[in-house]
Design a protein around this motif. Structure first.
Motif, PDB file in Angstrom:
ATOM      1  N   ASP A   1      -4.934   7.785   9.812  1.00 27.59           N
ATOM      2  CA  ASP A   1      -5.714   7.278  10.710  1.00 27.59           C
ATOM      3  C   ASP A   1      -7.112   8.099   9.468  1.00 27.59           C
ATOM      4  O   ASP A   1      -7.264   8.499  10.594  1.00 27.59           O
ATOM      5  CB  ASP A   1      -5.510   8.267  11.728  1.00 27.59           C
ATOM      6  CG  ASP A   1      -5.308   9.149  12.006  1.00 27.59           C
ATOM      7  OD1 ASP A   1      -4.623   9.439  10.975  1.00 27.59           O
ATOM      8  OD2 ASP A   1      -5.457   9.777  13.031  1.00 27.59           O
ATOM      9  N   ASN A   2      -7.642   7.323   8.821  1.00 21.41           N
ATOM     10  CA  ASN A   2      -9.039   7.443   7.628  1.00 21.41           C
ATOM     11  C   ASN A   2      -9.064   6.608   7.011  1.00 21.41           C
ATOM     12  O   ASN A   2      -8.916   5.037   7.252  1.00 21.41           O
ATOM     13  CB  ASN A   2      -8.401   8.997   7.213  1.00 21.41           C
ATOM     14  CG  ASN A   2      -7.090   8.488   6.441  1.00 21.41           C
ATOM     15  OD1 ASN A   2      -7.194   7.557   5.718  1.00 21.41           O
ATOM     16  ND2 ASN A   2      -5.955   9.703   6.131  1.00 21.41           N
ATOM     17  N   ASP A   3     -10.429   7.055   7.151  1.00 20.58           N
ATOM     18  CA  ASP A   3     -11.587   6.104   6.005  1.00 20.58           C
ATOM     19  C   ASP A   3     -10.549   5.464   4.767  1.00 20.58           C
ATOM     20  O   ASP A   3     -10.242   4.528   3.986  1.00 20.58           O
ATOM     21  CB  ASP A   3     -12.301   6.761   5.724  1.00 20.58           C
ATOM     22  CG  ASP A   3     -13.333   6.733   7.214  1.00 20.58           C
ATOM     23  OD1 ASP A   3     -12.988   6.127   8.032  1.00 20.58           O
ATOM     24  OD2 ASP A   3     -14.342   7.138   7.023  1.00 20.58           O
ATOM     25  N   LYS A   4     -10.032   6.869   4.222  1.00 18.91           N
ATOM     26  CA  LYS A   4      -8.741   6.291   2.575  1.00 18.91           C
ATOM     27  C   LYS A   4      -7.976   5.075   3.176  1.00 18.91           C
ATOM     28  O   LYS A   4      -7.731   4.131   2.139  1.00 18.91           O
ATOM     29  CB  LYS A   4      -8.303   7.728   2.568  1.00 18.91           C
ATOM     30  CG  LYS A   4      -7.613   7.752   0.949  1.00 18.91           C
ATOM     31  CD  LYS A   4      -7.727   9.187   0.141  1.00 18.91           C
ATOM     32  CE  LYS A   4      -6.846   8.716  -0.873  1.00 18.91           C
ATOM     33  NZ  LYS A   4      -5.986  10.323  -1.724  1.00 18.91           N
ATOM     34  N   SER A   5      -7.452   5.869   4.529  1.00 17.34           N
ATOM     35  CA  SER A   5      -6.361   4.173   4.707  1.00 17.34           C
ATOM     36  C   SER A   5      -6.918   2.706   4.427  1.00 17.34           C
ATOM     37  O   SER A   5      -6.392   1.898   4.224  1.00 17.34           O
ATOM     38  CB  SER A   5      -5.610   4.847   5.608  1.00 17.34           C
ATOM     39  OG  SER A   5      -4.198   6.143   5.185  1.00 17.34           O
ATOM     40  N   ILE A   6      -8.243   3.101   5.200  1.00 17.45           N
ATOM     41  CA  ILE A   6      -8.828   1.605   6.017  1.00 17.45           C
ATOM     42  C   ILE A   6      -8.759   0.624   4.250  1.00 17.45           C
ATOM     43  O   ILE A   6      -8.439  -0.509   4.181  1.00 17.45           O
ATOM     44  CB  ILE A   6     -10.118   1.428   6.107  1.00 17.45           C
ATOM     45  CG1 ILE A   6      -9.749   1.924   8.261  1.00 17.45           C
ATOM     46  CG2 ILE A   6     -10.610   0.644   6.580  1.00 17.45           C
ATOM     47  CD1 ILE A   6     -10.271   2.777   7.995  1.00 17.45           C
TER      48      ILE A   6
ATOM     49  N   THR B   1       0.663  -1.170   0.191  1.00 13.65           N
ATOM     50  CA  THR B   1       0.148  -0.163  -0.171  1.00 13.65           C
ATOM     51  C   THR B   1       1.105   1.170   0.396  1.00 13.65           C
ATOM     52  O   THR B   1       1.699   1.041   0.488  1.00 13.65           O
ATOM     53  CB  THR B   1      -0.931  -0.025   1.101  1.00 13.65           C
ATOM     54  OG1 THR B   1       0.056   0.269   2.200  1.00 13.65           O
ATOM     55  CG2 THR B   1      -1.768  -0.826   1.571  1.00 13.65           C
ATOM     56  N   ALA B   2       0.127   2.687  -0.476  1.00 15.90           N
ATOM     57  CA  ALA B   2       0.714   3.683  -0.133  1.00 15.90           C
ATOM     58  C   ALA B   2       1.072   3.932   1.109  1.00 15.90           C
ATOM     59  O   ALA B   2       0.098   3.104   2.524  1.00 15.90           O
ATOM     60  CB  ALA B   2       0.154   4.369  -0.473  1.00 15.90           C
ATOM     61  N   ASP B   3       0.969   5.060   1.937  1.00 17.66           N
ATOM     62  CA  ASP B   3       1.600   5.901   3.628  1.00 17.66           C
ATOM     63  C   ASP B   3       0.278   5.462   3.824  1.00 17.66           C
ATOM     64  O   ASP B   3      -1.313   5.852   2.937  1.00 17.66           O
ATOM     65  CB  ASP B   3       2.025   6.979   3.336  1.00 17.66           C
ATOM     66  CG  ASP B   3       3.133   6.835   2.963  1.00 17.66           C
ATOM     67  OD1 ASP B   3       4.515   6.031   3.280  1.00 17.66           O
ATOM     68  OD2 ASP B   3       4.101   7.921   3.255  1.00 17.66           O
ATOM     69  N   ILE B   4      -0.317   5.086   4.879  1.00 18.32           N
ATOM     70  CA  ILE B   4      -1.479   4.675   5.680  1.00 18.32           C
ATOM     71  C   ILE B   4      -1.235   5.446   7.578  1.00 18.32           C
ATOM     72  O   ILE B   4      -0.229   6.154   7.710  1.00 18.32           O
ATOM     73  CB  ILE B   4      -1.525   2.443   6.395  1.00 18.32           C
ATOM     74  CG1 ILE B   4      -1.743   1.551   5.209  1.00 18.32           C
ATOM     75  CG2 ILE B   4      -2.815   3.274   7.455  1.00 18.32           C
ATOM     76  CD1 ILE B   4      -2.731   2.077   4.356  1.00 18.32           C
TER      77      ILE B   4
END
Length: 192
Positions: A44-49, A39-42
């Motif tokens: 603390d947001n919905d997009k990362s989930i 993944t790209a950087d994760i």
């Protein structure tokens, strides 16, 4: 790098992180390493989930013994400590994805989201690397990170796969654990 590691005769971990640009066609090269960030950087947001689930869906067939799919860090608890404001501002102005919004804060995911984030990593044997300030973790986050069942699931598993269940996202791994995720945004009841 792999040849140099093999010559040392010492166990080592080689973790590759192509910055969100992992490509399935490069898998023969990637699989010479121990982990591959998918993944790209994760943050603390919905997009990362969403990014974590999409990365797994794309790469799950390639996991194997001694080759793990890395979903980036667990950003739980207290984030972005001790970053001078001018550095935070500069990072945020250039690339929000890399800066994680560039400001100190507590994790903004809800507790159910944090549980889901930890669970999918445990199911798929993703490295559990925390990107937070350990001394300031709250008791709830410590309990989540040290949950014996979650750690056992992560340490025993080698690969995971999606299961087709109407209305839910379900993943199971090769040692008998499964996770049911409601990613619809609607309240639902899962009946096995």
């Amino acid at each position: 790098m792999v040849k140099a590691m093999e010559k040392t005769n010492y166990p080592m971990v080689l973790s590759l992180s192509p910055g969100g640009r992992s490509m399935p066609e490069n898998m023969p090269t990637y699989q010479k390493a121990t982990t591959l960030r998918i993944t790209a950087d994760i943050w603390d947001n919905d997009k990362s989930i969403d990014r974590a689930f999409a990365g797994l869906k794309k790469f799950f067939p390639y996991a194997q013994k001694d080759f793990f799919l890395d979903l980036d860090m667990l950003c739980l608890g207290h984030l972005r400590l001790n970053v001078p404001q001018e550095v935070s501002d500069a990072l945020a102005s250039r690339n929000m994805e890399l800066a994680g919004e560039g400001k100190e804060r507590m994790c903004r995911m809800t507790r159910p989201q944090q549980r889901s984030f930890m669970t999918i990593r445990a199911l798929c044997a993703s490295p559990l690397i925390i990107g937070s300030d350990l001394p300031t973790l709250d008791p709830w986050t410590i309990d989540l990170l040290t949950n014996r069942d979650m750690i056992a699931c992560n340490q025993l598993a080698r690969k995971c796969e999606p299961v087709n269940v109407e209305g839910f996202t379900v993943w199971k791994n090769d040692v008998g654990y499964a996770g049911v995720f409601n990613r619809s945004g609607e309240k639902k009841i899962f009946v096995p």
